[in-house]
Write a protein that holds these residues in place. Sequence first.
Motif, PDB file in Angstrom:
ATOM      1  N   GLU A  28       0.827  -1.211   0.000  1.00 46.90           N
ATOM      2  CA  GLU A  28       0.000   0.000   0.000  1.00 46.90           C
ATOM      3  C   GLU A  28       0.860   1.258   0.000  1.00 46.90           C
ATOM      4  O   GLU A  28       0.508   2.260  -0.629  1.00 46.90           O
ATOM      5  CB  GLU A  28      -0.954   0.008   1.194  1.00 46.90           C
ATOM      6  CG  GLU A  28      -1.935   1.151   1.137  1.00 46.90           C
ATOM      7  CD  GLU A  28      -3.091   1.015   2.095  1.00 46.90           C
ATOM      8  OE1 GLU A  28      -3.614   2.076   2.515  1.00 46.90           O
ATOM      9  OE2 GLU A  28      -3.486  -0.111   2.431  1.00 46.90           O
ATOM     10  N   MET A  29       2.013   1.213   0.660  1.00 48.09           N
ATOM     11  CA  MET A  29       2.917   2.368   0.667  1.00 48.09           C
ATOM     12  C   MET A  29       3.440   2.658  -0.743  1.00 48.09           C
ATOM     13  O   MET A  29       3.688   3.809  -1.086  1.00 48.09           O
ATOM     14  CB  MET A  29       4.097   2.114   1.619  1.00 48.09           C
ATOM     15  CG  MET A  29       3.747   2.213   3.081  1.00 48.09           C
ATOM     16  SD  MET A  29       5.101   1.697   4.158  1.00 48.09           S
ATOM     17  CE  MET A  29       6.371   2.873   3.741  1.00 48.09           C
ATOM     18  N   GLN A  30       3.624   1.631  -1.551  1.00 47.16           N
ATOM     19  CA  GLN A  30       4.097   1.815  -2.922  1.00 47.16           C
ATOM     20  C   GLN A  30       2.984   2.282  -3.855  1.00 47.16           C
ATOM     21  O   GLN A  30       3.259   2.886  -4.887  1.00 47.16           O
ATOM     22  CB  GLN A  30       4.678   0.501  -3.456  1.00 47.16           C
ATOM     23  CG  GLN A  30       5.934   0.088  -2.741  1.00 47.16           C
ATOM     24  CD  GLN A  30       6.347  -1.335  -3.076  1.00 47.16           C
ATOM     25  OE1 GLN A  30       5.625  -2.073  -3.732  1.00 47.16           O
ATOM     26  NE2 GLN A  30       7.519  -1.729  -2.592  1.00 47.16           N
ATOM     27  N   GLN A  31       1.737   2.018  -3.488  1.00 50.47           N
ATOM     28  CA  GLN A  31       0.623   2.357  -4.365  1.00 50.47           C
ATOM     29  C   GLN A  31      -0.035   3.692  -4.026  1.00 50.47           C
ATOM     30  O   GLN A  31      -0.546   4.364  -4.916  1.00 50.47           O
ATOM     31  CB  GLN A  31      -0.439   1.251  -4.320  1.00 50.47           C
ATOM     32  CG  GLN A  31       0.045  -0.035  -4.943  1.00 50.47           C
ATOM     33  CD  GLN A  31      -0.951  -1.167  -4.767  1.00 50.47           C
ATOM     34  OE1 GLN A  31      -1.874  -1.074  -3.971  1.00 50.47           O
ATOM     35  NE2 GLN A  31      -0.738  -2.247  -5.508  1.00 50.47           N
ATOM     36  N   ARG A  32      -0.055   4.061  -2.754  1.00 52.53           N
ATOM     37  CA  ARG A  32      -0.728   5.298  -2.365  1.00 52.53           C
ATOM     38  C   ARG A  32       0.081   6.513  -2.798  1.00 52.53           C
ATOM     39  O   ARG A  32       1.273   6.616  -2.510  1.00 52.53           O
ATOM     40  CB  ARG A  32      -0.941   5.350  -0.847  1.00 52.53           C
ATOM     41  CG  ARG A  32      -2.255   4.749  -0.438  1.00 52.53           C
ATOM     42  CD  ARG A  32      -2.537   4.830   1.020  1.00 52.53           C
ATOM     43  NE  ARG A  32      -2.395   6.142   1.631  1.00 52.53           N
ATOM     44  CZ  ARG A  32      -2.722   6.386   2.888  1.00 52.53           C
ATOM     45  NH1 ARG A  32      -3.191   5.420   3.654  1.00 52.53           N
ATOM     46  NH2 ARG A  32      -2.560   7.578   3.390  1.00 52.53           N
ATOM     47  N   TYR A  33      -0.582   7.430  -3.444  1.00 55.15           N
ATOM     48  CA  TYR A  33       0.082   8.613  -3.988  1.00 55.15           C
ATOM     49  C   TYR A  33       0.797   9.416  -2.899  1.00 55.15           C
ATOM     50  O   TYR A  33       1.946   9.819  -3.067  1.00 55.15           O
ATOM     51  CB  TYR A  33      -0.949   9.491  -4.716  1.00 55.15           C
ATOM     52  CG  TYR A  33      -0.358  10.736  -5.294  1.00 55.15           C
ATOM     53  CD1 TYR A  33       0.431  10.694  -6.436  1.00 55.15           C
ATOM     54  CD2 TYR A  33      -0.572  11.965  -4.678  1.00 55.15           C
ATOM     55  CE1 TYR A  33       0.992  11.833  -6.963  1.00 55.15           C
ATOM     56  CE2 TYR A  33      -0.019  13.125  -5.197  1.00 55.15           C
ATOM     57  CZ  TYR A  33       0.755  13.052  -6.340  1.00 55.15           C
ATOM     58  OH  TYR A  33       1.314  14.181  -6.856  1.00 55.15           O
ATOM     59  N   ASP A  34       0.116   9.664  -1.783  1.00 54.05           N
ATOM     60  CA  ASP A  34       0.705  10.491  -0.735  1.00 54.05           C
ATOM     61  C   ASP A  34       1.886   9.818  -0.039  1.00 54.05           C
ATOM     62  O   ASP A  34       2.810  10.480   0.419  1.00 54.05           O
ATOM     63  CB  ASP A  34      -0.358  10.912   0.288  1.00 54.05           C
ATOM     64  CG  ASP A  34      -1.065   9.725   0.931  1.00 54.05           C
ATOM     65  OD1 ASP A  34      -1.081   8.636   0.312  1.00 54.05           O
ATOM     66  OD2 ASP A  34      -1.616   9.893   2.032  1.00 54.05           O
TER      67      ASP A  34
END
Length: 166
Positions: A28-34
Amino acid sequence: MAKDESFDVVSEVNLQEVDNAYQQTKKEMQQRYDLKAAKATLEFDKGARRFTLVAPSEFVAKQVIDVLNTKFVQRKVDLKALRWSGPEDASGMTIRFRADIVEGIEKDLAQKISKNIRDLKLKKVRVQVEGDKLRVFSSSRDELQEVISYLKEQDYGQPLQYINYR
């Protein structure tokens, strides 16, 4: 004399579920824009049972911790199993947080739980500390059920499980 019934009070964490939550958080850290643009890193050392989070700001670190906590809840891992340290300054104007996975019942906590059970004044209940777990004995199953319900109401700062009920 009737045979004693017993159960064990332990504090265990399913490391496979912890690892799964970690892997989902990394994804999720790699996918979330922020979070992708923030360049925060989260590492999990299985041997030391420790998370290390490095982030550019405390705000970003709190977001990553929130994602990790969400994944823990989804995987039914108690959040009390993580003990986070305060923020530390790291190199390159970043902040580091560490979290240790809490397993086993330490001697001081075992004595506190044992004292709390004795304070219930149940005549047939006995408590024995065995390493990092407690064994509770009684000839009455009703009293054992009363002890379990009492312990579930208390907050000892770490997850407790009640196993080997016989």
